[in-house]
Scaffold this motif. Structure first.
Motif, PDB file in Angstrom:
ATOM      1  N   VAL A   4     -45.388 -45.249  22.763  1.00  0.00           N
ATOM      2  CA  VAL A   4     -44.773 -46.918  22.281  1.00  0.00           C
ATOM      3  C   VAL A   4     -43.627 -46.896  23.015  1.00  0.00           C
ATOM      4  CG1 VAL A   4     -43.887 -49.007  21.350  1.00  0.00           C
ATOM      5  CG2 VAL A   4     -46.101 -48.102  20.438  1.00  0.00           C
ATOM      6  N   ALA A   5     -44.135 -47.430  24.775  1.00  0.00           N
ATOM      7  CA  ALA A   5     -42.747 -47.419  25.253  1.00  0.00           C
ATOM      8  C   ALA A   5     -42.055 -48.736  25.414  1.00  0.00           C
ATOM      9  CB  ALA A   5     -42.871 -46.836  26.810  1.00  0.00           C
ATOM     10  N   ARG A   6     -40.532 -48.798  24.171  1.00  0.00           N
ATOM     11  CA  ARG A   6     -39.631 -49.309  24.655  1.00  0.00           C
ATOM     12  C   ARG A   6     -38.523 -49.645  25.691  1.00  0.00           C
ATOM     13  NH1 ARG A   6     -35.556 -52.317  20.786  1.00  0.00           N
ATOM     14  NH2 ARG A   6     -34.240 -50.338  20.498  1.00  0.00           N
ATOM     15  N   GLU A   7     -38.370 -51.157  26.162  1.00  0.00           N
ATOM     16  CA  GLU A   7     -36.719 -51.426  27.077  1.00  0.00           C
ATOM     17  C   GLU A   7     -36.729 -50.220  27.778  1.00  0.00           C
ATOM     18  OE1 GLU A   7     -36.756 -54.186  26.380  1.00  0.00           O
ATOM     19  OE2 GLU A   7     -34.463 -53.855  25.880  1.00  0.00           O
ATOM     20  N   LEU A   8     -37.916 -49.864  28.929  1.00  0.00           N
ATOM     21  CA  LEU A   8     -38.149 -48.599  29.678  1.00  0.00           C
ATOM     22  C   LEU A   8     -36.313 -48.823  30.485  1.00  0.00           C
ATOM     23  CD1 LEU A   8     -41.677 -48.374  30.577  1.00  0.00           C
ATOM     24  CD2 LEU A   8     -40.302 -46.684  29.293  1.00  0.00           C
ATOM     25  N   THR A   9     -35.922 -47.866  31.601  1.00  0.00           N
ATOM     26  CA  THR A   9     -34.745 -48.030  32.512  1.00  0.00           C
ATOM     27  C   THR A   9     -34.107 -49.108  31.853  1.00  0.00           C
ATOM     28  OG1 THR A   9     -35.341 -50.257  33.783  1.00  0.00           O
ATOM     29  CG2 THR A   9     -37.131 -47.855  34.307  1.00  0.00           C
ATOM     30  N   LYS A  10     -34.343 -49.046  30.202  1.00  0.00           N
ATOM     31  CA  LYS A  10     -32.803 -50.251  29.586  1.00  0.00           C
ATOM     32  C   LYS A  10     -32.089 -49.256  28.803  1.00  0.00           C
ATOM     33  CE  LYS A  10     -35.387 -54.382  30.106  1.00  0.00           C
ATOM     34  NZ  LYS A  10     -35.831 -55.425  29.437  1.00  0.00           N
ATOM     35  N   LYS A  11     -30.850 -49.821  28.395  1.00  0.00           N
ATOM     36  CA  LYS A  11     -30.605 -48.802  27.619  1.00  0.00           C
ATOM     37  C   LYS A  11     -30.259 -48.441  26.444  1.00  0.00           C
ATOM     38  CE  LYS A  11     -25.291 -49.971  25.068  1.00  0.00           C
ATOM     39  NZ  LYS A  11     -24.524 -50.869  25.129  1.00  0.00           N
ATOM     40  N   PHE A  12     -31.529 -49.658  26.174  1.00  0.00           N
ATOM     41  CA  PHE A  12     -32.307 -48.859  24.574  1.00  0.00           C
ATOM     42  C   PHE A  12     -33.509 -48.433  24.641  1.00  0.00           C
ATOM     43  CE2 PHE A  12     -28.865 -52.103  23.050  1.00  0.00           C
ATOM     44  CZ  PHE A  12     -28.177 -51.191  22.578  1.00  0.00           C
ATOM     45  N   GLU A  13     -34.485 -47.518  25.831  1.00  0.00           N
ATOM     46  CA  GLU A  13     -35.246 -47.263  26.058  1.00  0.00           C
ATOM     47  C   GLU A  13     -35.095 -46.820  24.295  1.00  0.00           C
ATOM     48  OE1 GLU A  13     -36.513 -45.900  30.239  1.00  0.00           O
ATOM     49  OE2 GLU A  13     -35.586 -44.172  28.945  1.00  0.00           O
ATOM     50  N   GLU A  14     -36.811 -46.906  24.437  1.00  0.00           N
ATOM     51  CA  GLU A  14     -37.558 -45.825  23.144  1.00  0.00           C
ATOM     52  C   GLU A  14     -38.938 -45.178  23.528  1.00  0.00           C
ATOM     53  OE1 GLU A  14     -36.718 -46.117  18.296  1.00  0.00           O
ATOM     54  OE2 GLU A  14     -37.029 -47.635  19.791  1.00  0.00           O
ATOM     55  N   ILE A  15     -39.101 -44.258  23.771  1.00  0.00           N
ATOM     56  CA  ILE A  15     -40.379 -43.716  23.320  1.00  0.00           C
ATOM     57  C   ILE A  15     -41.139 -42.837  21.891  1.00  0.00           C
ATOM     58  CG2 ILE A  15     -42.534 -42.423  24.480  1.00  0.00           C
ATOM     59  CD1 ILE A  15     -39.950 -42.738  26.753  1.00  0.00           C
ATOM     60  N   VAL A  16     -42.198 -43.186  21.884  1.00  0.00           N
ATOM     61  CA  VAL A  16     -42.390 -42.890  19.984  1.00  0.00           C
ATOM     62  C   VAL A  16     -43.627 -42.494  20.120  1.00  0.00           C
ATOM     63  CG1 VAL A  16     -42.549 -43.623  17.475  1.00  0.00           C
ATOM     64  CG2 VAL A  16     -41.106 -44.813  18.797  1.00  0.00           C
ATOM     65  N   ARG A  17     -43.748 -41.490  20.289  1.00  0.00           N
ATOM     66  CA  ARG A  17     -45.029 -40.954  20.358  1.00  0.00           C
ATOM     67  C   ARG A  17     -45.949 -39.928  19.365  1.00  0.00           C
ATOM     68  NH1 ARG A  17     -42.123 -38.715  24.036  1.00  0.00           N
ATOM     69  NH2 ARG A  17     -42.603 -39.233  26.098  1.00  0.00           N
ATOM     70  N   GLY A  18     -47.343 -40.358  19.289  1.00  0.00           N
ATOM     71  CA  GLY A  18     -47.632 -40.095  17.385  1.00  0.00           C
ATOM     72  C   GLY A  18     -49.597 -40.984  17.134  1.00  0.00           C
ATOM     73  N   PRO A  19     -49.899 -40.130  16.018  1.00  0.00           N
ATOM     74  CA  PRO A  19     -51.653 -41.013  15.513  1.00  0.00           C
ATOM     75  C   PRO A  19     -50.502 -42.819  15.600  1.00  0.00           C
ATOM     76  CG  PRO A  19     -50.921 -38.947  14.092  1.00  0.00           C
ATOM     77  CD  PRO A  19     -49.691 -39.182  14.925  1.00  0.00           C
ATOM     78  N   VAL A  20     -51.690 -43.080  15.630  1.00  0.00           N
ATOM     79  CA  VAL A  20     -50.623 -45.122  15.511  1.00  0.00           C
ATOM     80  C   VAL A  20     -50.498 -45.262  13.919  1.00  0.00           C
ATOM     81  CG1 VAL A  20     -53.370 -46.185  14.938  1.00  0.00           C
ATOM     82  CG2 VAL A  20     -51.266 -47.554  16.009  1.00  0.00           C
ATOM     83  N   GLN A  21     -50.738 -44.891  13.155  1.00  0.00           N
ATOM     84  CA  GLN A  21     -50.544 -44.347  11.376  1.00  0.00           C
ATOM     85  C   GLN A  21     -49.039 -44.129  11.141  1.00  0.00           C
ATOM     86  OE1 GLN A  21     -52.988 -43.258   9.258  1.00  0.00           O
ATOM     87  NE2 GLN A  21     -54.375 -44.312   9.382  1.00  0.00           N
ATOM     88  N   PHE A  22     -48.489 -43.293  11.871  1.00  0.00           N
ATOM     89  CA  PHE A  22     -47.078 -43.038  12.596  1.00  0.00           C
ATOM     90  C   PHE A  22     -46.391 -43.998  12.579  1.00  0.00           C
ATOM     91  CE2 PHE A  22     -44.287 -40.608  14.697  1.00  0.00           C
ATOM     92  CZ  PHE A  22     -43.002 -40.564  13.983  1.00  0.00           C
ATOM     93  N   VAL A  23     -46.940 -44.074  14.074  1.00  0.00           N
ATOM     94  CA  VAL A  23     -45.938 -45.395  15.176  1.00  0.00           C
ATOM     95  C   VAL A  23     -45.602 -46.410  14.360  1.00  0.00           C
ATOM     96  CG1 VAL A  23     -45.995 -45.890  17.360  1.00  0.00           C
ATOM     97  CG2 VAL A  23     -46.395 -44.090  17.151  1.00  0.00           C
ATOM     98  N   LEU A  24     -46.841 -47.607  13.746  1.00  0.00           N
ATOM     99  CA  LEU A  24     -46.596 -48.451  12.805  1.00  0.00           C
ATOM    100  C   LEU A  24     -45.549 -48.657  11.559  1.00  0.00           C
ATOM    101  CD1 LEU A  24     -47.983 -51.187  13.145  1.00  0.00           C
ATOM    102  CD2 LEU A  24     -49.797 -50.408  11.565  1.00  0.00           C
ATOM    103  N   ALA A  25     -45.475 -46.725  11.295  1.00  0.00           N
ATOM    104  CA  ALA A  25     -44.796 -46.486   9.967  1.00  0.00           C
ATOM    105  C   ALA A  25     -43.284 -46.697  10.529  1.00  0.00           C
ATOM    106  CB  ALA A  25     -44.929 -45.619   9.267  1.00  0.00           C
ATOM    107  N   GLU A  26     -43.587 -46.204  12.120  1.00  0.00           N
ATOM    108  CA  GLU A  26     -42.275 -45.629  12.399  1.00  0.00           C
ATOM    109  C   GLU A  26     -41.485 -47.568  12.595  1.00  0.00           C
ATOM    110  OE1 GLU A  26     -39.455 -43.465  13.394  1.00  0.00           O
ATOM    111  OE2 GLU A  26     -41.250 -42.324  11.327  1.00  0.00           O
ATOM    112  N   MET A  27     -42.425 -48.487  13.433  1.00  0.00           N
ATOM    113  CA  MET A  27     -41.706 -50.311  13.879  1.00  0.00           C
ATOM    114  C   MET A  27     -41.718 -50.742  12.590  1.00  0.00           C
ATOM    115  SD  MET A  27     -42.988 -49.894  16.908  1.00  0.00           S
ATOM    116  CE  MET A  27     -42.121 -51.304  16.980  1.00  0.00           C
ATOM    117  N   GLN A  28     -42.189 -50.395  11.251  1.00  0.00           N
ATOM    118  CA  GLN A  28     -41.438 -50.449  10.098  1.00  0.00           C
ATOM    119  C   GLN A  28     -40.548 -50.814   9.636  1.00  0.00           C
ATOM    120  OE1 GLN A  28     -43.670 -53.201   9.300  1.00  0.00           O
ATOM    121  NE2 GLN A  28     -45.738 -51.960   9.475  1.00  0.00           N
TER     122      GLN A  28
END
Ligand code: SAM
Length: 239
Positions: free
Chosen positions: A189-213
């Motif tokens: 999941v790549a968020r706010e690319l090229t911006k101040k709060f750019e963030e990239i979260v990688r992993g199995p979808v259950q892990f990424v979903l837990a991060e997003m919660q």
């Protein structure tokens, strides 16, 4: 079909930044400075870019709700010899953004179209994903209601890397659907690319979903999804 004379103007499709104003090519700035008119998806947003580069050009709006009526007006100007740069809100026009109607009508009227390449969010997300980049498919936004389930069923056995765009309101729901339809695949999941709060979260979808919660989703998102392995496709066929 109107066979325009050789005096017709040029339609430039100009890619603009997806966040960081410095992500624009020298050529894009030169073209924006040289055209007669800029057709912009969001004139207020484009004004910020133009002011940053000290470009002073007339602008007209060209967005999803007026593109059908606006396109013929722009074609008339092009046929009369005016050159026009089409820019979208962010990134590359025509990529989940308006451009299609005017491109089609320009072709029907023999008006030259020149691409001015630059940023597009899905390519930036793909190249940092760590998932295979040799073959991939770009799906834009998934249908919100009608056709969503069918699309997810269809994509389940897609073996190429998949890329989709998503809004902050639906990102969790879409990741939950990826988990439900595809299983616990790797996603990025790549968020706010090229911006101040750019963030990239990688992993199995259950892990990424837990991060997003952990916090309320904000900003713009691209989801990159691992393709189905040949094993999982043959298992599905056996079901
Ligand atoms: N024409 C644009 C392009 O070339 O990427 C896409 C326009 S589409 C209407 C907007 C979507 O693109 C957003 O909802 C998000 O999914 C994605 N997007 C645009 N900018 C982004 C960024 N800086 N970071 C992450 N995703 C972005």
């Amino acid at each position: 079909m109107n066979n325009s004379s050789s005096q017709s103007g040029v339609l430039y499709l100009v890619a603009t930044p997806i966040g960081n104003l410095e992500d624009i090519t020298y050529r894009a700035v030169k073209v924006l400075n040289s055209v007669d008119l800029i057709a912009a998806e969001d004139t207020r947003k484009t004004k910020i870019l133009l002011e940053h580069y000290k470009i002073d050009k007339p602008m007209v709006s060209y967005y999803s709700y007026n593109e059908k009526s606006r396109a013929p007006q722009l074609i008339d100007k092009l046929s009369a010899g005016r050159s026009i740069a089409l820019v979208s809100d962010a990134g590359t026009p025509g990529i989940s953004d308006p451009a299609f109607h005017i491109v089609k009508q320009a072709l029907e009227n023999s008006i030259p179209i020149i691409p001015i390449p630059g940023p597009t969010a899905f390519i930036s997300a793909l190249i940092v994903s760590g998932l295979p980049t040799d073959r991939f498919i770009f799906e834009g936004f998934l249908p919100v209601k009608k056709g969503r389930k069918t699309k997810l069923e269809l994509l389940k056995s897609e073996s190429r890397t998949m890329i989709i765009y998503e809004s902050p309101h639906r990102i969790k729901r879409t990741l939950a659907d990826v988990n439900e339809f595809f299983g616990n695949r790797s996603v990025v999941v790549a968020r706010e690319l090229t911006k101040k709060f750019e963030e990239i979260v990688r992993g199995p979808v259950q892990f990424v979903l837990a991060e997003m919660q952990k916090k309320e989703p904000r900003g713009e998102y691209v989801i990159v999804i691992e393709g189905a392995s040949s094993n999982s496709i043959s298992e599905e066929n056996e079901e």
